[in-house]
Design a protein around this motif. Sequence first.
Motif, PDB file in Angstrom:
ATOM      1  N   PRO A   1       0.906  -1.330   0.010  1.00 50.76           N
ATOM      2  CA  PRO A   1       0.030   0.020  -0.030  1.00 50.76           C
ATOM      3  C   PRO A   1       0.818   1.214  -0.003  1.00 50.76           C
ATOM      4  O   PRO A   1       1.783   1.323   0.726  1.00 50.76           O
ATOM      5  CB  PRO A   1      -0.764  -0.078   1.263  1.00 50.76           C
TER       6      PRO A   1
ATOM      7  N   PHE B   1       0.769   5.372   0.841  1.00 55.35           N
ATOM      8  CA  PHE B   1      -0.312   6.663   0.910  1.00 55.35           C
ATOM      9  C   PHE B   1      -0.389   7.388  -0.071  1.00 55.35           C
ATOM     10  O   PHE B   1       0.558   7.813  -0.914  1.00 55.35           O
ATOM     11  CB  PHE B   1       0.512   7.130   2.214  1.00 55.35           C
TER      12      PHE B   1
ATOM     13  N   ASN C   1      -5.147  -1.761   3.460  1.00 51.99           N
ATOM     14  CA  ASN C   1      -4.305  -1.435   4.422  1.00 51.99           C
ATOM     15  C   ASN C   1      -5.068  -0.825   5.753  1.00 51.99           C
ATOM     16  O   ASN C   1      -5.437   0.368   5.357  1.00 51.99           O
ATOM     17  CB  ASN C   1      -2.889  -0.682   3.890  1.00 51.99           C
TER      18      ASN C   1
ATOM     19  N   ASP D   1       2.598  -5.371   9.528  1.00 52.65           N
ATOM     20  CA  ASP D   1       4.190  -5.116   9.349  1.00 52.65           C
ATOM     21  C   ASP D   1       5.021  -4.594  10.530  1.00 52.65           C
ATOM     22  O   ASP D   1       4.138  -4.074  11.218  1.00 52.65           O
ATOM     23  CB  ASP D   1       4.261  -4.117   7.814  1.00 52.65           C
TER      24      ASP D   1
ATOM     25  N   ILE E   1       9.645  -5.421   7.239  1.00 54.38           N
ATOM     26  CA  ILE E   1      10.175  -4.269   6.543  1.00 54.38           C
ATOM     27  C   ILE E   1      11.594  -4.078   7.154  1.00 54.38           C
ATOM     28  O   ILE E   1      11.915  -3.697   8.272  1.00 54.38           O
ATOM     29  CB  ILE E   1       9.467  -3.121   6.722  1.00 54.38           C
TER      30      ILE E   1
ATOM     31  N   GLY F   1      10.755   2.024   1.233  1.00 49.37           N
ATOM     32  CA  GLY F   1      10.273   3.243   1.176  1.00 49.37           C
ATOM     33  C   GLY F   1       8.992   3.522   2.070  1.00 49.37           C
ATOM     34  O   GLY F   1       8.518   2.600   2.587  1.00 49.37           O
TER      35      GLY F   1
ATOM     36  N   GLY G   1      11.321  -4.003   1.199  1.00 48.35           N
ATOM     37  CA  GLY G   1      12.714  -3.208   1.448  1.00 48.35           C
ATOM     38  C   GLY G   1      13.388  -3.074   0.312  1.00 48.35           C
ATOM     39  O   GLY G   1      14.134  -4.091   0.155  1.00 48.35           O
TER      40      GLY G   1
ATOM     41  N   TYR H   1       7.583  -8.138  -0.984  1.00 50.06           N
ATOM     42  CA  TYR H   1       6.700  -7.062  -0.920  1.00 50.06           C
ATOM     43  C   TYR H   1       7.097  -5.754  -1.574  1.00 50.06           C
ATOM     44  O   TYR H   1       8.311  -5.299  -1.238  1.00 50.06           O
ATOM     45  CB  TYR H   1       6.749  -6.516   0.478  1.00 50.06           C
ATOM     46  N   VAL H   2       6.552  -5.465  -2.667  1.00 42.31           N
ATOM     47  CA  VAL H   2       7.346  -4.291  -3.507  1.00 42.31           C
ATOM     48  C   VAL H   2       6.400  -3.011  -3.476  1.00 42.31           C
ATOM     49  O   VAL H   2       5.244  -2.905  -3.639  1.00 42.31           O
ATOM     50  CB  VAL H   2       6.904  -4.782  -5.147  1.00 42.31           C
ATOM     51  N   GLY H   3       7.014  -2.177  -3.094  1.00 40.65           N
ATOM     52  CA  GLY H   3       6.360  -0.846  -2.750  1.00 40.65           C
ATOM     53  C   GLY H   3       6.692   0.179  -4.152  1.00 40.65           C
ATOM     54  O   GLY H   3       6.071   0.646  -5.204  1.00 40.65           O
TER      55      GLY H   3
ATOM     56  N   ILE I   1       5.274   3.312  -7.910  1.00 39.92           N
ATOM     57  CA  ILE I   1       5.123   4.608  -8.024  1.00 39.92           C
ATOM     58  C   ILE I   1       5.410   4.866  -9.517  1.00 39.92           C
ATOM     59  O   ILE I   1       4.310   5.810  -9.872  1.00 39.92           O
ATOM     60  CB  ILE I   1       5.909   5.232  -7.051  1.00 39.92           C
TER      61      ILE I   1
ATOM     62  N   TYR J   1       7.350  13.540  -9.758  1.00 39.84           N
ATOM     63  CA  TYR J   1       7.454  12.272  -8.654  1.00 39.84           C
ATOM     64  C   TYR J   1       7.800  10.685  -9.473  1.00 39.84           C
ATOM     65  O   TYR J   1       8.976  10.243  -9.219  1.00 39.84           O
ATOM     66  CB  TYR J   1       6.364  11.835  -7.850  1.00 39.84           C
TER      67      TYR J   1
ATOM     68  N   SER K   1      10.224   7.251  -0.901  1.00 38.27           N
ATOM     69  CA  SER K   1      10.745   6.129  -1.867  1.00 38.27           C
ATOM     70  C   SER K   1      11.713   5.224  -1.006  1.00 38.27           C
ATOM     71  O   SER K   1      12.637   5.764  -0.193  1.00 38.27           O
ATOM     72  CB  SER K   1      11.446   6.846  -3.135  1.00 38.27           C
TER      73      SER K   1
ATOM     74  N   GLN L   1      15.177   2.370  -1.229  1.00 39.23           N
ATOM     75  CA  GLN L   1      16.400   2.460  -1.967  1.00 39.23           C
ATOM     76  C   GLN L   1      16.674   1.471  -3.185  1.00 39.23           C
ATOM     77  O   GLN L   1      17.504   1.469  -4.115  1.00 39.23           O
ATOM     78  CB  GLN L   1      17.513   1.928  -0.904  1.00 39.23           C
TER      79      GLN L   1
END
Length: 317
Positions: free
Chosen positions: A19, A21, A81, A130, A151, A156, A183, A203-205, A209, A220, A284, A286
């Motif tokens: 998720p 924000f 979430n 998490d 995490i 991010g 992470g 888990y891919v965040g 984006i 962004y 974000s 790394q």
Amino acid sequence: MALPPVLDGKLSLPAIASPLFIISNPALVIAQCKAGVVGSFPALNARPAAQLDEWLHEIREALAEHDRDNPDNPSAPYAVNQIVHRSNERLEHDVEMCVKHKAPIVITSLGARVDVNDAVHSYGGITLHDVINNTYAKKAIEKGADGLIAIATGAGGHAGTLSPIALIQEIREWFDGPLLLGGAIATGDAILAAQAMGADLGYVGSAFIATDEARAQPEYKQMIADCGADDIVYTNLVTGVHGNYLRGSFELAGMDPDALPESDPTKMDFGQDKTKAWKDIWGSGQGIGAVKNVVPAADLVARLKEEYAAAKKRLAV
Ligand SMILES: Cc1cc2nc3c(=O)[nH]c(=O)nc-3n(C[C@H](O)[C@H](O)[C@H](O)COP(=O)(O)O)c2cc1C
């Protein structure tokens, strides 16, 4: 390490799209699930609160239609979430909506609560909590979470400081339920590495984006595509809890990323002020060096799948 029925055999790649924000919306979640990974969004992204009912309806309808049309290629389940923090005044309402729509997976963050887990279990859903260390992991399971999302450093948004190798090893010593690692995971190779360490799923965040469907400013998305690990700063300025953010967004906001003040952790909240802060300061992890272009979410998942398959072949596993 068997996955629960809601996940077992339901994914075309062993991954959950995390998720984000402000950024995750029904279009992104639907695209992620159709591509075969769990799509998720923070309930708080639906504003006003009444919009959550509409979003859940929209997601369910779209996935049901996809499944009718593609019986051989069904969608992955979706996740909602819940920020389980005292500043979240909508929690009760938002959990009721998950119960109403029988959200298959609920991801809880920033606090573990028995009543939230019980509500999700009442209709057969599962909760994944998490955590950034082993102590929180134990507390979450004691309070009834079904699975854990570890995490690690480099993630991010709110991130921990522990090595993924150490974190997964310590949790796996006592926990044999569903375990994810988050992470800096932005390649299929990294998803396989997470599994080699002992996690069930990656888990891919941040990588999501830079997708067409993400609700983020074009600048962004482009910054995610242009930057790498050196462009990330770790600070608690934005919400009071330490997290990783793009250096360039501080510069655009007129701040010096190398001289940021410390924030007061007791002032953390998810009200209007923080929504504004997250619009200007861009989170974000790394791992974004692996992200080269802004693409449809389905293309990102396709890249991850190709890399995952190639890594397995290379290692003969
Ligand atoms: C911009 C942004 C917003 C995030 N918002 C949330 C959120 O609302 N709830 C949550 O549980 N995690 C949130 N996260 C954390 C992610 O769910 C996940 O832990 C993280 O993205 C994984 O690391 P990665 O970004 O390096 O892939 C956010 C992360 C980012 C980058």
